[in-house]
Design an enzyme around this catalytic site. Structure first.
Site, PDB file in Angstrom:
ATOM      1  N   LYS A  68       0.825  -1.212   0.000  1.00  0.00           N
ATOM      2  CA  LYS A  68       0.000   0.000   0.000  1.00  0.00           C
ATOM      3  C   LYS A  68       0.866   1.273   0.000  1.00  0.00           C
ATOM      4  O   LYS A  68       2.091   1.205   0.248  1.00  0.00           O
ATOM      5  CB  LYS A  68      -0.932  -0.042   1.209  1.00  0.00           C
ATOM      6  CG  LYS A  68      -2.003  -1.143   1.140  1.00  0.00           C
ATOM      7  CD  LYS A  68      -2.977  -1.019   2.316  1.00  0.00           C
ATOM      8  CE  LYS A  68      -4.092  -2.038   2.245  1.00  0.00           C
ATOM      9  NZ  LYS A  68      -5.087  -1.846   3.332  1.00  0.00           N
ATOM     10  N   TYR A 113     -12.379  -2.223  -3.788  1.00  0.00           N
ATOM     11  CA  TYR A 113     -12.930  -2.367  -2.438  1.00  0.00           C
ATOM     12  C   TYR A 113     -14.455  -2.297  -2.431  1.00  0.00           C
ATOM     13  O   TYR A 113     -15.041  -1.943  -1.398  1.00  0.00           O
ATOM     14  CB  TYR A 113     -12.342  -1.300  -1.518  1.00  0.00           C
ATOM     15  CG  TYR A 113     -10.947  -1.614  -1.014  1.00  0.00           C
ATOM     16  CD1 TYR A 113     -10.721  -2.707  -0.171  1.00  0.00           C
ATOM     17  CD2 TYR A 113      -9.859  -0.826  -1.362  1.00  0.00           C
ATOM     18  CE1 TYR A 113      -9.449  -3.007   0.305  1.00  0.00           C
ATOM     19  CE2 TYR A 113      -8.582  -1.117  -0.879  1.00  0.00           C
ATOM     20  CZ  TYR A 113      -8.385  -2.213  -0.047  1.00  0.00           C
ATOM     21  OH  TYR A 113      -7.132  -2.505   0.433  1.00  0.00           O
ATOM     22  N   ASN A 128      -2.065   0.531   6.663  1.00  0.00           N
ATOM     23  CA  ASN A 128      -1.615  -0.742   7.269  1.00  0.00           C
ATOM     24  C   ASN A 128      -0.754  -1.591   6.322  1.00  0.00           C
ATOM     25  O   ASN A 128      -0.733  -2.804   6.408  1.00  0.00           O
ATOM     26  CB  ASN A 128      -2.796  -1.512   7.854  1.00  0.00           C
ATOM     27  CG  ASN A 128      -3.818  -1.924   6.821  1.00  0.00           C
ATOM     28  OD1 ASN A 128      -3.647  -1.644   5.645  1.00  0.00           O
ATOM     29  ND2 ASN A 128      -4.858  -2.598   7.255  1.00  0.00           N
ATOM     30  N   HIS A 143      -2.175  -5.323   1.543  1.00  0.00           N
ATOM     31  CA  HIS A 143      -3.459  -6.017   1.333  1.00  0.00           C
ATOM     32  C   HIS A 143      -3.154  -7.451   0.939  1.00  0.00           C
ATOM     33  O   HIS A 143      -2.150  -7.704   0.256  1.00  0.00           O
ATOM     34  CB  HIS A 143      -4.258  -5.352   0.202  1.00  0.00           C
ATOM     35  CG  HIS A 143      -5.406  -6.211  -0.253  1.00  0.00           C
ATOM     36  ND1 HIS A 143      -6.618  -6.197   0.391  1.00  0.00           N
ATOM     37  CD2 HIS A 143      -5.493  -7.162  -1.231  1.00  0.00           C
ATOM     38  CE1 HIS A 143      -7.409  -7.096  -0.179  1.00  0.00           C
ATOM     39  NE2 HIS A 143      -6.753  -7.686  -1.166  1.00  0.00           N
ATOM     40  N   GLU A 172      -9.727 -10.720  -7.360  1.00  0.00           N
ATOM     41  CA  GLU A 172      -8.742  -9.643  -7.209  1.00  0.00           C
ATOM     42  C   GLU A 172      -7.578  -9.797  -8.200  1.00  0.00           C
ATOM     43  O   GLU A 172      -7.076  -8.799  -8.721  1.00  0.00           O
ATOM     44  CB  GLU A 172      -8.223  -9.613  -5.769  1.00  0.00           C
ATOM     45  CG  GLU A 172      -9.327  -9.191  -4.787  1.00  0.00           C
ATOM     46  CD  GLU A 172      -8.910  -9.251  -3.335  1.00  0.00           C
ATOM     47  OE1 GLU A 172      -7.758  -9.649  -3.033  1.00  0.00           O
ATOM     48  OE2 GLU A 172      -9.734  -8.878  -2.482  1.00  0.00           O
TER      49      GLU A 172
HETATM   50  P1  IDP Z   1      -7.883  -6.694   5.592  1.00  0.00           P
HETATM   51  O1  IDP Z   1      -7.122  -5.696   4.740  1.00  0.00           O
HETATM   52  O2  IDP Z   1      -7.081  -7.102   6.809  1.00  0.00           O
HETATM   53  O3  IDP Z   1      -8.423  -7.855   4.809  1.00  0.00           O
HETATM   54  P2  IDP Z   1     -10.600  -5.625   5.619  1.00  0.00           P
HETATM   55  O4  IDP Z   1     -11.555  -5.813   6.750  1.00  0.00           O
HETATM   56  O5  IDP Z   1     -10.863  -6.362   4.342  1.00  0.00           O
HETATM   57  O6  IDP Z   1      -9.142  -5.915   6.193  1.00  0.00           O
HETATM   58  O7  IDP Z   1     -10.579  -4.068   5.323  1.00  0.00           O
HETATM   59  C1  IDP Z   1      -9.953  -3.555   4.171  1.00  0.00           C
HETATM   60  C2  IDP Z   1      -9.126  -2.355   4.554  1.00  0.00           C
HETATM   61  O8  IDP Z   1      -9.991  -1.329   4.999  1.00  0.00           O
HETATM   62  C3  IDP Z   1      -8.155  -2.593   5.724  1.00  0.00           C
HETATM   63  O9  IDP Z   1      -6.933  -3.139   5.333  1.00  0.00           O
HETATM   64  C4  IDP Z   1      -7.995  -1.191   6.272  1.00  0.00           C
HETATM   65  O10 IDP Z   1      -7.019  -0.464   5.509  1.00  0.00           O
HETATM   66  C5  IDP Z   1      -9.359  -0.582   6.042  1.00  0.00           C
HETATM   67  N1  IDP Z   1     -10.167  -0.690   7.251  1.00  0.00           N
HETATM   68  C6  IDP Z   1     -10.797  -1.771   7.737  1.00  0.00           C
HETATM   69  N2  IDP Z   1     -11.461  -1.502   8.872  1.00  0.00           N
HETATM   70  C7  IDP Z   1     -11.248  -0.195   9.103  1.00  0.00           C
HETATM   71  C8  IDP Z   1     -11.670   0.677  10.132  1.00  0.00           C
HETATM   72  O11 IDP Z   1     -12.406   0.317  11.078  1.00  0.00           O
HETATM   73  N3  IDP Z   1     -11.240   1.969  10.034  1.00  0.00           N
HETATM   74  C9  IDP Z   1     -10.441   2.405   9.014  1.00  0.00           C
HETATM   75  N4  IDP Z   1     -10.013   1.595   8.005  1.00  0.00           N
HETATM   76  C10 IDP Z   1     -10.411   0.305   8.069  1.00  0.00           C
END
Ligand code: IDP
Length: 142
Positions: free
Chosen positions: A11, A51, A114, A117, A128
């Site tokens: 990312k 997304y 974070n 992905h 994807e």
């Molecule tokens: P993942 O990336 O660990 O699979 P997902 O639940 O699929 O997590 O969420 C996709 C992305 O959305 C996450 O990597 C994160 O960057 C963002 N995200 C998920 N939950 C939150 C939140 O509660 N606040 C802000 N960003 C979030």
């Protein structure tokens, strides 16, 4: 466990930190092969489409803004149990909850930024991978 492919993204925060190589090293040390890769700066439309399953979530606008804030590196990883293996390497979505030694624990700052992905299921991986690569861009390595 079978040979699988999964879609991974380095990312914008991790690209900006100059840790693409360190993240690739983790994939390779874990026995995952990079069979396709490209750097790109996602458009708003590309990020929203990728997304789409999160479009009703309150964090969706921030997620799209973040994912379009700078270049990303998108890759297909191949190997035994690649989908779960990559998720293990990544660590929990929130880096504060990610296990020590995972990519997110070591390189990520926040739940928004974070670092990586990774597809979370075989169905997601298929969708994807096809979202970013056509068959001729994937190079099986045997
Ligand atoms: P993942 O990336 O660990 O699979 P997902 O639940 O699929 O997590 O969420 C996709 C992305 O959305 C996450 O990597 C994160 O960057 C963002 N995200 C998920 N939950 C939150 C939140 O509660 N606040 C802000 N960003 C979030």
């Amino acid at each position: 466990m079978s040979n699988e492919r999964t879609l991974s993204i380095v990312k914008p925060d991790a690209v900006a930190k100059n840790v693409i190589g360190e993240i690739y090293t983790r994939f390779e040390k874990a026995g995952l092969k990079i069979v396709a890769a490209k750097m790109m700066h996602l458009s708003q439309e590309q990020a929203e489409g990728f997304y789409a399953e999160h479009k009703e979530r309150p964090f969706f606008p921030d997620l799209v803004a973040f994912m379009t804030s700078g270049p990303v590196v998108v890759q297909v990883l191949e190997g035994e149990g690649a989908i779960a293996k990559n998720r293990d390497l990544m660590g929990a979505t929130n880096p504060k909850e990610a296990e020590a030694g995972t990519i997110r624990a070591d390189f990520a700052e926040s739940i928004d930024a974070n670092a990586v992905h990774g597809s979370d299921s075989a169905a997601s991986a298929e969708r994807e991978i096809a979202y970013f690569f056509n068959d001729s861009e994937i190079c099986p390595r045997g």
